[in-house]
Design a protein around this motif. Sequence first.
Motif, mmCIF file in Angstrom:
data_model
loop_
_atom_site.group_PDB
_atom_site.id
_atom_site.type_symbol
_atom_site.label_atom_id
_atom_site.label_comp_id
_atom_site.label_asym_id
_atom_site.label_seq_id
_atom_site.Cartn_x
_atom_site.Cartn_y
_atom_site.Cartn_z
ATOM 1 N N ALA A 78 0.847 -1.196 0.000
ATOM 2 C CA ALA A 78 0.000 0.000 0.000
ATOM 3 C C ALA A 78 0.876 1.238 0.000
ATOM 4 O O ALA A 78 2.036 1.192 0.422
ATOM 5 C CB ALA A 78 -0.923 0.016 1.219
ATOM 6 N N THR A 96 -4.599 7.148 -1.774
ATOM 7 C CA THR A 96 -4.073 5.864 -1.334
ATOM 8 C C THR A 96 -4.114 4.875 -2.491
ATOM 9 O O THR A 96 -4.895 5.042 -3.436
ATOM 10 C CB THR A 96 -4.859 5.293 -0.150
ATOM 11 O OG1 THR A 96 -6.241 5.196 -0.513
ATOM 12 C CG2 THR A 96 -4.726 6.175 1.087
ATOM 13 N N TYR A 97 -3.294 3.845 -2.368
ATOM 14 C CA TYR A 97 -3.134 2.881 -3.461
ATOM 15 C C TYR A 97 -2.811 1.544 -2.815
ATOM 16 O O TYR A 97 -1.942 1.478 -1.945
ATOM 17 C CB TYR A 97 -2.002 3.370 -4.354
ATOM 18 C CG TYR A 97 -1.628 2.506 -5.534
ATOM 19 C CD1 TYR A 97 -0.299 2.442 -5.955
ATOM 20 C CD2 TYR A 97 -2.564 1.794 -6.261
ATOM 21 C CE1 TYR A 97 0.077 1.677 -7.042
ATOM 22 C CE2 TYR A 97 -2.204 1.028 -7.342
ATOM 23 C CZ TYR A 97 -0.877 0.972 -7.733
ATOM 24 O OH TYR A 97 -0.506 0.211 -8.814
ATOM 25 N N TYR A 98 -3.538 0.488 -3.231
ATOM 26 C CA TYR A 98 -3.384 -0.809 -2.593
ATOM 27 C C TYR A 98 -3.111 -1.904 -3.626
ATOM 28 O O TYR A 98 -3.623 -1.855 -4.750
ATOM 29 C CB TYR A 98 -4.659 -1.185 -1.824
ATOM 30 C CG TYR A 98 -4.969 -0.290 -0.659
ATOM 31 C CD1 TYR A 98 -5.799 0.815 -0.809
ATOM 32 C CD2 TYR A 98 -4.432 -0.546 0.599
ATOM 33 C CE1 TYR A 98 -6.086 1.640 0.273
ATOM 34 C CE2 TYR A 98 -4.717 0.271 1.685
ATOM 35 C CZ TYR A 98 -5.543 1.364 1.503
ATOM 36 O OH TYR A 98 -5.823 2.176 2.578
ATOM 37 N N ASP A 144 -3.961 -5.495 -5.050
ATOM 38 C CA ASP A 144 -5.245 -6.200 -5.111
ATOM 39 C C ASP A 144 -5.383 -7.226 -3.989
ATOM 40 O O ASP A 144 -6.480 -7.460 -3.486
ATOM 41 C CB ASP A 144 -5.393 -6.892 -6.461
ATOM 42 C CG ASP A 144 -5.637 -5.905 -7.602
ATOM 43 O OD1 ASP A 144 -5.448 -6.293 -8.763
ATOM 44 O OD2 ASP A 144 -6.006 -4.746 -7.311
ATOM 45 N N LYS A 174 -6.573 -5.258 -0.820
ATOM 46 C CA LYS A 174 -7.646 -4.270 -0.943
ATOM 47 C C LYS A 174 -8.882 -4.740 -0.180
ATOM 48 O O LYS A 174 -9.315 -5.881 -0.312
ATOM 49 C CB LYS A 174 -7.956 -4.054 -2.411
ATOM 50 C CG LYS A 174 -8.633 -2.745 -2.731
ATOM 51 C CD LYS A 174 -8.729 -2.541 -4.224
ATOM 52 C CE LYS A 174 -7.375 -2.386 -4.878
ATOM 53 N NZ LYS A 174 -7.468 -2.117 -6.338
ATOM 54 N N GLY A 175 -9.431 -3.853 0.637
ATOM 55 C CA GLY A 175 -10.600 -4.189 1.436
ATOM 56 C C GLY A 175 -10.267 -4.797 2.792
ATOM 57 O O GLY A 175 -11.145 -4.909 3.648
ATOM 58 N N THR A 184 -5.651 -1.029 5.552
ATOM 59 C CA THR A 184 -5.862 0.408 5.412
ATOM 60 C C THR A 184 -4.587 1.144 5.793
ATOM 61 O O THR A 184 -4.054 0.946 6.895
ATOM 62 C CB THR A 184 -7.005 0.892 6.318
ATOM 63 O OG1 THR A 184 -8.201 0.163 6.008
ATOM 64 C CG2 THR A 184 -7.261 2.380 6.107
#
Length: 123
Positions: free
Chosen positions: A49, A58-60, A62, A65-66, A69
């Motif tokens: 992240a 922000t950038y995660y 895959d 993701k979810g 944080t």
Amino acid sequence: QVQLVESGGGLVQAGGSLRLSCEASGRTFSSWTMGWFRQAPGKEREFVAAISWSGGSTYYADSVKGRFTISRDNAKNTVYLQMDSLSPGDTAIYYCASSRFYPQHATQAYHLWGQGTQVTVSS
């Protein structure tokens, strides 16, 4: 000399949570993108992240993701990674890193790295 120091790693059961912290020394922290990466045994370091200097972007990956944080507190020179719904596949050494560029996944964009903190998720 600016340094990054991670903390918060440990052993947790699958489905559990951990929060990692990365504190930076020096006054330039608030102008940097910050990222989290991880490296499992026998595997290459991979992006997790990233967050822009203001926290507005922000950038995660895959894979997280979810569940994960990323956030930051520039007043404390600290970036955080809240990790929820952990699974054994998340077991790795987690590193924070700083970049002068927009949030991205490429390790080459990051110029300063912490020493890492171990996260182990048991099944």
